[in-house]
Design a protein around this motif. Structure first.
Motif, mmCIF file in Angstrom:
data_model
loop_
_atom_site.group_PDB
_atom_site.id
_atom_site.type_symbol
_atom_site.label_atom_id
_atom_site.label_comp_id
_atom_site.label_asym_id
_atom_site.label_seq_id
_atom_site.Cartn_x
_atom_site.Cartn_y
_atom_site.Cartn_z
ATOM 1 N N PHE A 66 -4.752 -0.401 2.752
ATOM 2 C CA PHE A 66 -5.302 1.017 2.649
ATOM 3 C C PHE A 66 -4.800 1.949 3.820
ATOM 4 O O PHE A 66 -4.634 3.014 3.372
ATOM 5 C CB PHE A 66 -6.864 0.990 2.684
ATOM 6 N N VAL A 67 -4.582 1.095 4.949
ATOM 7 C CA VAL A 67 -3.622 1.792 5.854
ATOM 8 C C VAL A 67 -2.323 2.576 5.335
ATOM 9 O O VAL A 67 -2.222 3.566 5.542
ATOM 10 C CB VAL A 67 -3.536 1.147 7.042
ATOM 11 N N GLY A 68 -1.562 1.468 4.820
ATOM 12 C CA GLY A 68 -0.368 2.054 4.161
ATOM 13 C C GLY A 68 -0.371 3.071 3.149
ATOM 14 O O GLY A 68 0.190 4.096 3.015
ATOM 15 N N ALA A 69 -1.491 3.021 2.199
ATOM 16 C CA ALA A 69 -1.718 3.830 1.258
ATOM 17 C C ALA A 69 -1.917 5.188 1.782
ATOM 18 O O ALA A 69 -1.589 6.275 1.516
ATOM 19 C CB ALA A 69 -2.846 3.308 0.259
ATOM 20 N N PHE A 70 -3.246 5.264 2.473
ATOM 21 C CA PHE A 70 -3.711 6.368 3.177
ATOM 22 C C PHE A 70 -2.479 7.073 4.146
ATOM 23 O O PHE A 70 -2.563 8.319 4.393
ATOM 24 C CB PHE A 70 -4.958 6.512 3.922
ATOM 25 N N GLY B 290 -9.185 5.313 11.492
ATOM 26 C CA GLY B 290 -10.157 4.429 11.699
ATOM 27 C C GLY B 290 -10.110 3.147 11.336
ATOM 28 O O GLY B 290 -10.736 1.954 11.899
ATOM 29 N N LEU B 291 -9.144 2.837 10.138
ATOM 30 C CA LEU B 291 -8.835 1.457 9.493
ATOM 31 C C LEU B 291 -7.985 0.634 10.846
ATOM 32 O O LEU B 291 -8.133 -0.329 10.930
ATOM 33 C CB LEU B 291 -8.013 1.634 8.297
ATOM 34 N N LEU B 292 -7.116 1.635 11.556
ATOM 35 C CA LEU B 292 -6.187 0.900 12.445
ATOM 36 C C LEU B 292 -7.119 0.354 13.501
ATOM 37 O O LEU B 292 -6.521 -0.598 14.101
ATOM 38 C CB LEU B 292 -5.095 2.082 12.940
ATOM 39 N N LEU B 293 -8.124 1.101 14.046
ATOM 40 C CA LEU B 293 -8.733 0.704 15.134
ATOM 41 C C LEU B 293 -9.641 -0.347 14.484
ATOM 42 O O LEU B 293 -9.949 -1.315 15.526
ATOM 43 C CB LEU B 293 -9.996 1.906 15.555
ATOM 44 N N TRP B 294 -10.187 -0.528 13.554
ATOM 45 C CA TRP B 294 -10.905 -1.640 13.095
ATOM 46 C C TRP B 294 -10.121 -2.720 13.160
ATOM 47 O O TRP B 294 -10.457 -3.968 13.354
ATOM 48 C CB TRP B 294 -11.625 -1.394 11.669
ATOM 49 N N ILE B 295 -8.686 -2.751 12.570
ATOM 50 C CA ILE B 295 -7.795 -4.033 12.495
ATOM 51 C C ILE B 295 -7.579 -4.159 13.720
ATOM 52 O O ILE B 295 -7.337 -5.322 14.125
ATOM 53 C CB ILE B 295 -6.376 -3.319 11.690
ATOM 54 N N ALA B 296 -7.194 -3.368 14.856
ATOM 55 C CA ALA B 296 -7.042 -3.807 16.304
ATOM 56 C C ALA B 296 -8.012 -4.482 16.655
ATOM 57 O O ALA B 296 -7.795 -5.522 17.453
ATOM 58 C CB ALA B 296 -6.510 -2.489 17.041
ATOM 59 N N LYS B 297 -9.558 -4.152 16.438
ATOM 60 C CA LYS B 297 -10.612 -4.914 17.029
ATOM 61 C C LYS B 297 -10.686 -6.447 16.307
ATOM 62 O O LYS B 297 -10.788 -7.347 17.118
ATOM 63 C CB LYS B 297 -11.935 -3.996 16.861
ATOM 64 N N GLY C 196 0.821 -1.172 -0.003
ATOM 65 C CA GLY C 196 -0.047 0.119 -0.082
ATOM 66 C C GLY C 196 0.776 1.306 -0.237
ATOM 67 O O GLY C 196 0.743 2.230 -0.617
ATOM 68 N N MET C 197 1.958 1.361 0.799
ATOM 69 C CA MET C 197 2.757 2.559 0.852
ATOM 70 C C MET C 197 3.642 2.805 -0.577
ATOM 71 O O MET C 197 3.480 3.805 -0.941
ATOM 72 C CB MET C 197 3.871 2.408 1.830
ATOM 73 N N CYS C 198 4.044 1.384 -1.034
ATOM 74 C CA CYS C 198 4.663 1.696 -2.305
ATOM 75 C C CYS C 198 3.829 2.147 -3.490
ATOM 76 O O CYS C 198 4.125 2.641 -4.364
ATOM 77 C CB CYS C 198 5.450 0.263 -2.634
#
Length: 127
Positions: free
Chosen positions: A78-82, A107-114, A24-26
């Protein structure tokens, strides 16, 4: 024996999620280079994108995944991209605001952690 297999699956799942984050970052780095005149060309995001996608494909072929990992992997992408987009826009403020990218990333990081069980462990410890 099942504990050893579970350990291998956990390692494989972590590898998949990290590779999705790097991809995503790349991907965003390549897209930023193509769309923003402030960002200069570098061959390294292209190389890293190709290698991470190849490693993701090999991981997909060699190890079975649990039911949640594909969706969590997409969220990591998407976390990497955003996240990279927010970083680039913080470096070049004339490119626009990074507020939406930061909110989506958090928001995505919170969802992933959950989904991975990190939030439920802290809630049980506080009770």
């Amino acid at each position: 024996m099942s504990n050893e297999t579970n350990q291998v699956n956990r390692s494989s799942e972590k590898k998949t999620l990290v590779l999705a984050l790097v991809a995503g970052m790349c991907g965003d780095a390549v897209l930023s280079w193509l769309t923003m005149s402030e960002v200069s060309f570098s061959i390294f995001p292209l190389i890293a994108l190709a290698l991470s996608v190849q490693a993701l494909y090999r991981e997909y072929l060699s190890n079975p995944v649990s039911e949640d990992i594909p969706l969590v992997g997409l969220a990591c992408f998407f976390v990497g991209a955003f996240g990279h987009s927010a970083f680039i826009k913080a470096q070049y403020p004339e490119a626009g605001s990074n507020m939406l990218a930061i909110f989506i990333t958090l928001g995505l990081l919170l969802w992933i952690a959950k989904k991975l069980g990190f939030l439920t462990a802290t809630e049980k410890a506080q009770e």
